[in-house]
Design a protein around this motif. Structure first.
Motif, PDB file in Angstrom:
ATOM      1  N   VAL A 556       0.760  -1.276   0.168  1.00 47.83           N
ATOM      2  CA  VAL A 556       0.217   0.063  -0.030  1.00 47.83           C
ATOM      3  C   VAL A 556       1.020   1.285  -0.103  1.00 47.83           C
ATOM      4  N   ASP A 560      -4.301   4.926  -4.224  1.00 41.99           N
ATOM      5  CA  ASP A 560      -4.618   4.726  -5.448  1.00 41.99           C
ATOM      6  C   ASP A 560      -5.335   3.207  -5.524  1.00 41.99           C
ATOM      7  N   THR A 561      -5.728   3.023  -6.945  1.00 40.77           N
ATOM      8  CA  THR A 561      -6.690   1.860  -7.092  1.00 40.77           C
ATOM      9  C   THR A 561      -6.165   0.724  -6.668  1.00 40.77           C
ATOM     10  N   ALA A 562      -4.871   0.543  -6.856  1.00 37.16           N
ATOM     11  CA  ALA A 562      -4.317  -0.655  -6.392  1.00 37.16           C
ATOM     12  C   ALA A 562      -4.059  -0.866  -5.125  1.00 37.16           C
ATOM     13  N   SER A 563      -3.659   0.314  -4.237  1.00 31.95           N
ATOM     14  CA  SER A 563      -3.547   0.217  -2.987  1.00 31.95           C
ATOM     15  C   SER A 563      -4.959  -0.083  -2.066  1.00 31.95           C
ATOM     16  N   ARG A 564      -6.149   0.567  -2.621  1.00 31.34           N
ATOM     17  CA  ARG A 564      -7.496   0.354  -2.133  1.00 31.34           C
ATOM     18  C   ARG A 564      -7.635  -1.153  -2.398  1.00 31.34           C
ATOM     19  N   ALA A 565      -7.411  -1.674  -3.375  1.00 28.19           N
ATOM     20  CA  ALA A 565      -7.817  -3.023  -3.769  1.00 28.19           C
ATOM     21  C   ALA A 565      -7.056  -4.045  -2.676  1.00 28.19           C
ATOM     22  N   ARG A 566      -5.960  -3.673  -2.463  1.00 28.40           N
ATOM     23  CA  ARG A 566      -5.225  -4.619  -1.575  1.00 28.40           C
ATOM     24  C   ARG A 566      -5.795  -4.524  -0.019  1.00 28.40           C
ATOM     25  N   ASN A 568      -8.616  -3.454   0.889  1.00 30.67           N
ATOM     26  CA  ASN A 568     -10.339  -4.132   0.865  1.00 30.67           C
ATOM     27  C   ASN A 568     -10.277  -5.611   0.723  1.00 30.67           C
ATOM     28  N   ALA A 569      -9.113  -6.162   0.103  1.00 24.56           N
ATOM     29  CA  ALA A 569      -8.926  -7.686  -0.093  1.00 24.56           C
ATOM     30  C   ALA A 569      -8.736  -8.028   1.471  1.00 24.56           C
TER      31      ALA A 569
END
Length: 937
Positions: A556, A560-566, A568-569
């Motif tokens: 993270v 950004d989109t990738a960090s938020r996805a990580r 949230n996962a």
């Protein structure tokens, strides 16, 4: 043909070119400003969005209704949580895919640590007296309360006072017993007042007193009985004289994982003395380091627990004392009186003279805590959370009844805890529960009555740490670090700030107080079972000791989109594994001020944490920027369309003549569009140079490529804006175009004033009036809508530290948008008015020839402009309001008065702009001679 037309009508071409130049250049610079502001805002958000942890996991049911309703995390959330997550749950969460660090906090409870606060009384020593006695009458100021403190005494003597360090059985002297040496005599000057207020000579076993191993005072009625809290300090010699006031500090003991804690906040770098806790630190059964018995096999054994202690007090308080010099009679006989069994009654009965004031900080007493002997745990206390009610105007903290009398008892013959902090008699906000240990002297098997817990453990300090040395995080995105720092609470209004002495409200020593101090003692998770173990039925705290888990997710970097996805996962995995646990995503959070009402009409501002602030800001910035681009582009295009339409209307006769001599509709269309394109090309070239220079002057990130964008923008705006007027020109029949327009009148009315004539002129050609008002109406409507969007943007992202910082950065582009929309709207209205004046030049010449002065003609034109501007401004204000109301309450709720005032201001500004520019144009028209105008007609 195109060039000749442009040269012949060069004034109109130059005016249209100027309009295209202003619109294209302004739009390009504005979009650059908005883009730059958007980039800066996005950069600010992304650079500050990473806080200490990304996910906060708490036990079921710990989030308050206020937190859930407002999307917040309470600043003081950890203080009311004592367990609720099992160690097995923690181990599974720690090993989930994507978890970089999982740092648990297991709050055990508050325990009382005894110490003394030094009060310097050197200034009150009587240099001529061989011995004297001072009485201090202190009061304690802490939090919002002031509390009386029991009288304290200082005995000052010129003689030496010997403190024995070891037990001498032959002389019956004990460690820490103070003896004043006066010639061949010795006096136990402090024993009878402090340790034997009853004046016993022999104890119940027949042994002669004094002996300081035990206290022989009567059991106080309550933990706050003043006489039991009075203390005498005996000071020898002529040096510094200091009264030692006994106090107790509640310190919150919490267990951590040392490795995870160091990874999360860098705890190891904050160690000031000793060493950091390690994963190998575990409790052990061993002898007490402070046991008096020198024989190892007979020494008392207890559970020993490794701890780290904060180097500073996390509670605040100031002690102020009135100092009296007591009338003791003959100073030479004072030592004998103090070492007699009647010392207590003798001292309390003495009269005194007020000689001054002394002050001391409670924090000085905390810094003297050093030895393990100070840190036994015969009883600890847990507290509940603060309850809140939402008043609509802020939060109201609920108060509770006073603490029960039995709260301060130990399991040793129902003894009372000594020197319980006075603040515990103040206002209560939390339930306080005592957890007494079972007394097991030198044995792991306890024979005394079971108090619910195991044997009394002893805490061994392995190191001290300073919370100010912890790793720093951006103030814009801080999340609660209650393991180390107290919440930031300040007065919300002037009266509250006065009540707080213009200082922040800090935790006091009241266990049931509003602000609870964060953990001051840290131990390892392996030690929790020794502290919470029950010898009968396991308690809830023993079965699930962890109070919270703070998680940093791997990979993270921001929001950004990738960090938020990580993030949230990982949060999704935790929710799937343990649906009842409360999981809060804190990445992109920011402190959000909340107003809390406390008793005594005090309101405080407390920084809770608003979740998802960074993401909301980015969404709002993108939406607002897109709307700004669209609105300003529409205003620019409509302004140019209006100017092009006015230009075509001025050439009505010329176009009709061309049609009469055989020009086709397509040729007329190409002629007009060609003229506009050529004007746009010239204006765009000049605008590119102007944009480059202005961009550099305004500090915008400019380049030749960005400045060159003005050229295609100008060309596009010119052709797009002229398409509709050019098409309308092709629809006019040749004979209609060359025939002068005649307006029929149905009814005549006498006009007696210049204002009436101006109004009559506006009503005589309603189409032209509407056309002129439309441009300004669009500007005012755009202003109202843009202001509403700006207010909505600020309402969405403000209210937190990060949001307030973003709002401060977003203002420039908003105001430029508003100014540009008003300027273009006013320019369009002026263009139509000037065209009307030119078309009515013959009428004005007749008025001038019949005796009207230039001043009266100017007033007529200004009145027409003012009427047109008022019509357009008020219409635009109503249209803007209607648009905003149609969008939704989120944009206007609570801001109607502000927007109404702004719309009215925009209308008045439009009137001023129109009249100001129109006055310049009128002067140019009035330079033409009336005879010349009439001859032309």
């Amino acid at each position: 043909m195109i060039l000749s037309q442009l040269w012949r009508r060069r004034s109109r071409a130059l005016g249209l070119a100027a309009g295209i130049l202003v619109a294209a250049t302004s739009f390009t610079l504005l979009t650059s400003t908005v883009t730059t502001s958007q980039a800066r805002t996005t950069g600010l958000v992304e650079n500050t969005s990473r806080s200490a942890y990304d996910i906060l996991v708490r036990p079921p049911g710990t989030g308050t209704a206020v937190e859930r309703d407002r999307g917040l995390v309470e600043a003081n959330f950890l203080s009311g949580i004592f367990g609720g997550i099992t160690l097995a749950q923690y181990e599974r969460i720690k090993n989930l895919a994507g978890v970089e660090t999982a740092a648990p906090v297991a709050n055990v409870g508050y325990l009382m640590v005894q110490s003394t606060v030094p009060v310097d009384v050197s200034a009150f020593r009587d240099s001529g007296a061989p011995a004297q006695l001072l009485r201090l009458t202190p009061t304690l100021k802490a939090g919002l309360g002031t509390y009386p403190v029991a009288d304290q005494y200082v005995y000052l003597t010129r003689n030496p006072i010997v403190t024995y360090q070891e037990w001498n059985e032959a002389d019956n002297t004990w460690p820490d017993l103070q003896h004043e040496i006066a010639g061949d005599d010795t006096y136990a000057v402090c024993w009878f007042y402090n340790e034997d207020k009853r004046g016993d000579t022999f104890d119940r076993l027949g042994e002669r007193l004094p002996q300081p191993l035990f206290q022989w005072n009567r059991t106080p009625k309550t933990a706050f009985t003043p006489d039991a809290r009075s203390h005498m300090t005996c000071v020898p010699g002529d040096g510094k004289a200091t009264a030692q006031v006994p106090v107790a500090f509640p310190v919150l003991l919490s267990a951590i994982d040392p490795v995870a804690e160091n990874d999360l906040v860098g705890l190891g770098s904050a160690v000031t003395s000793g060493r950091m806790l390690t994963a190998g630190d575990k409790p052990f059964w061993g002898p007490d380091a402070f046991d008096l018995n020198p024989v190892e096999s007979e020494r008392q054994h207890d559970w020993q627990i490794p701890v780290m202690l904060s180097s500073r007090a996390l509670t605040a308080g100031t002690m102020k004392a009135t100092v009296e010099r007591l009338d003791v009679g003959d100073p030479g006989g004072l030592a004998a009186k103090l070492s007699s069994p009647q010392a207590h009654d003798f001292v309390n009965a003495l009269k005194g003279t007020d000689i001054g004031r002394a002050t001391a900080d409670l924090g000085a007493g905390f810094r003297t805590i050093a030895g393990a002997g100070d840190l036994e745990v015969p009883v600890y206390w847990t507290v509940g959370p603060v309850g809140y009610e939402d008043s609509g105007d802020g939060l109201v903290a609920r108060t509770l009844p006073a603490q029960p009398d039995g709260l301060w008892k130990t399991n040793w013959d129902d003894d009372l805890v000594p020197y319980v902090p006075e603040e515990n008699q103040g206002t209560q906000y939390r339930d306080v529960t005592a957890h007494a240990s079972t007394t097991c002297m030198n044995s792991q098997s306890c024979e005394r009555e079971d108090a619910g817990r195991g044997a009394t453990p002893v805490l061994n300090i392995v190191g001290r740490y300073d919370t100010d040395d912890l790793r720093g995080f951006s103030a814009l995105s801080q999340v609660p670090l209650e393991t180390y720092r107290s919440p930031q609470v300040t007065g919300a209004d002037q009266a509250s700030r006065d009540a707080l002495g213009d200082r922040p409200l800090r935790p006091d020593r009241n266990l049931g107080g509003y602000l609870s101090p964060p953990p001051t003692l840290l131990t390892t998770l392996d030690s929790v079972s020794v502290l919470t173990h029950s010898r009968r039925k396991p308690t809830a705290q023993e079965k699930a000791p962890v109070s919270a888990i703070r998680i940093r997710v791997a990979g993270v970097t921001g929001v950004d989109t990738a960090s938020r996805a990580r993030v949230n996962a990982v949060a999704g995995q935790i929710r799937a594994a343990y649906p009842k646990l409360q999981v809060d995503v804190t990445v992109g959070s920011s402190p959000a001020p909340q107003t809390v009402a406390l008793p005594q009409n005090v309101k405080v501002t407390e920084y809770w944490v608003a979740k998802g602030v960074a993401l909301s800001i980015l969404r709002a910035v993108d939406t607002k920027s897109a709307v700004l681009f669209g609105l300003v582009l529409v205003v620019c295009a409509l302004f140019l369309a209006q100017a092009a339409l006015a230009s075509v209307r001025a050439r009505r006769t010329e176009i009709g003549t061309l049609r009469c001599v055989g020009w086709s509709a397509s040729e007329i269309l190409r002629l007009i569009l060609g003229e506009l394109a050529l004007i746009g090309l010239a204006a765009g070239t000049l605008g590119a140079l102007l944009a480059y220079g202005l961009g550099a002057l305004l500090g915008l990130p400019t380049s030749a490529a960005k400045a060159a964008l003005v050229l295609p923008v100008a060309l596009l705006l010119a052709t797009a804006a002229g398409a509709l007027p050019a098409w309308r020109a092709t629809r006019v029949q040749p004979l209609d175009a060359v025939t002068p327009p005649v307006t029929g009148t149905r009814r005549t009315a006498t006009v007696r004033t210049v204002v009436g004539l101006a109004l009559n002129n506006l009503l005589r050609t309603p189409g032209r009036t509407v056309l002129g008002a439309a441009g300004l109406a669009l500007g005012v409507a755009a202003f109202t809508v843009l202001l509403s969007l700006t207010l909505a943007f600020r309402g969405e992202v403000a209210g937190s530290l990060l949001g307030n910082a973003v709002v401060a950065q977003a203002r420039t582009s908003d105001y430029l948008s508003v100014a540009l929309s008003l300027l273009l709207g006013a320019a369009g209205a002026v263009d139509v008015l000037v065209l009307s004046q030119r078309e009515r030049a013959a009428d004005l010449a007749v008025l001038s020839a019949s005796g009207w002065s230039k001043r009266e003609l100017g007033r007529l034109a200004l009145y027409e402009g003012a009427g047109l501007a008022l019509l357009g401004g008020l219409t635009g204000a109503v249209a803007g309001f209607g648009t905003v109301l149609a969008v939704g309450q989120g944009l206007w709720h609570g801001r109607l008065l502000t927007m109404a005032s702004a719309a009215l201001l925009a209308t008045l500004a439009g009137v001023a702009l129109v009249c100001g520019v129109l006055s310049l144009c009128i002067r140019a028209l009035h330079r033409m001679a009336p005879a010349h105008l009439l001859a032309r007609d």
